[in-house]
Motif scaffolding. Structure first.
Motif, PDB file in Angstrom:
ATOM      1  N   ARG A 198       0.833  -1.205   0.000  1.00 33.69           N
ATOM      2  CA  ARG A 198       0.000   0.000   0.000  1.00 33.69           C
ATOM      3  C   ARG A 198       0.869   1.258   0.000  1.00 33.69           C
ATOM      4  N   GLU A 199       0.520   2.203  -0.862  1.00 33.84           N
ATOM      5  CA  GLU A 199       1.278   3.444  -0.915  1.00 33.84           C
ATOM      6  C   GLU A 199       0.921   4.328   0.275  1.00 33.84           C
ATOM      7  N   GLU A 200       1.951   4.857   0.912  1.00 30.16           N
ATOM      8  CA  GLU A 200       1.756   5.775   2.026  1.00 30.16           C
ATOM      9  C   GLU A 200       1.361   7.145   1.479  1.00 30.16           C
ATOM     10  N   SER A 201       0.652   7.925   2.270  1.00 31.54           N
ATOM     11  CA  SER A 201       0.197   9.246   1.820  1.00 31.54           C
ATOM     12  C   SER A 201       1.317  10.270   1.788  1.00 31.54           C
ATOM     13  N   SER A 202       2.444   9.976   2.415  1.00 30.81           N
ATOM     14  CA  SER A 202       3.578  10.899   2.423  1.00 30.81           C
ATOM     15  C   SER A 202       4.840  10.132   2.059  1.00 30.81           C
ATOM     16  N   PRO A 203       5.900  10.820   1.628  1.00 32.49           N
ATOM     17  CA  PRO A 203       7.147  10.140   1.276  1.00 32.49           C
ATOM     18  C   PRO A 203       7.704   9.361   2.464  1.00 32.49           C
TER      19      PRO A 203
END
Length: 290
Positions: A198-203
């Motif tokens: 899952r891609e995180e909302s921040s770097p």
């Protein structure tokens, strides 16, 4: 004659095989498939060939009483620091000076039974320290490993796995505080190759820095990397929570100014030589690199 034969030892085995096949099919369902590319788009996983000993170490003096060896080593250090335009402020920073005294670090899996009691559902750092220090001696730091082999089982990323540890972030903060009471620093890993979850909302540098600030952790181990991306240092400074950075492999020049710890993992030769890269970065009078 009966239509079905009488039960034999064959049937329990057959039913077990059918059960396994059913589980295998379910694992291929969309629920468990990675939702993102499995190959890092930025080529992070380009590891070089391990350097030879001569590239990493200085050979010791032929005669220990010869003063020219140390003089030559110091001259090389001065020239090297000039070439790199090295800013060693991280090595002398009050929040990171503990890295100069960190010689013993244990990589500790979070499911180690000496660290976590599943029956009482609580962390037991005192039990871990008592058992481990009885065998190894005093410990300066622990690297709490929460990622693989769990990562990849489902769509959760490495930050989700940290948040989902027993008791969540509040319990982790208490665990870190307990280690600190015993003068033990706490590090967590970052996986550059975590690109299929899952891609995180921040770097990643912002996500990890904020999580470690919340629980009061002290540093980051960079799995598979030789250099620490500068974004992690910038995020640490901006957050007002200075973290120590520790690459897994031999530290490269581009991040030596802020890599105050290191595993030097690929250098496996049994030798009493001096590591060249960290020698060039250490302030005068400090202890050897970890």
């Amino acid at each position: 004659m009966p239509i079905f034969p009488r039960p034999t030892r064959f049937w329990p085995a057959a039913l077990f095989v059918i059960f396994l096949l059913t589980c295998a099919v379910s694992l291929h369902s969309d629920e468990w498939k990675a939702r993102h590319a499995l190959v890092a788009p930025n080529g992070t996983m380009t590891l070089t060939i391990p350097p030879s000993p001569s590239e990493v170490f200085f050979a010791g003096p032929a005669d220990p009483s010869d003063p020219s060896w140390l003089a030559g080593l110091e001259a090389w250090r001065k020239e090297r620091r000039t070439q790199l335009r090295l800013d060693d402020s991280d090595y002398t920073n009050a929040d990171l000076v503990w890295t100069q005294r960190t010689f013993s670090q244990v990589q500790l899996l979070v499911w180690d039974r000496s660290l976590y009691d599943p029956e009482s559902r609580r962390y037991t750092p005192e039990k871990f320290l008592a058992e481990t220090e009885r065998r190894l001696g005093p410990i300066d730091a622990v690297l709490l490993w929460h990622v693989y082999p769990n990562i990849g089982v489902d769509d959760r990323n490495q930050f989700d796995l940290l948040r989902d540890l027993p008791g969540g972030l509040p319990a982790l903060k208490k665990l870190v505080d307990d280690f600190h009471r015993h003068n033990v620093k706490v590090l967590f890993p970052i996986l550059a190759w975590d690109s299929g979850t899952r891609e995180e909302s921040s770097p990643p540098w912002l996500a990890l820095t904020q999580l470690l600030k919340k629980i009061g952790a002290d540093g980051v181990n960079f799995d598979t990397l030789e250099s620490v991306p500068a974004d992690f240092r910038a995020a640490s400074i901006t957050a007002g929570h200075r973290l120590a950075f520790e690459p897994q492999f031999e530290i490269r020049d581009e991040s030596i100014a802020w890599s105050t710890l290191g595993w030097n993992d690929w250098v496996t030769w049994k030798t009493s030589r001096i590591r060249s890269r960290q020698w060039s970065a250490k302030p005068v009078g400090s202890s050897p690199a970890t």
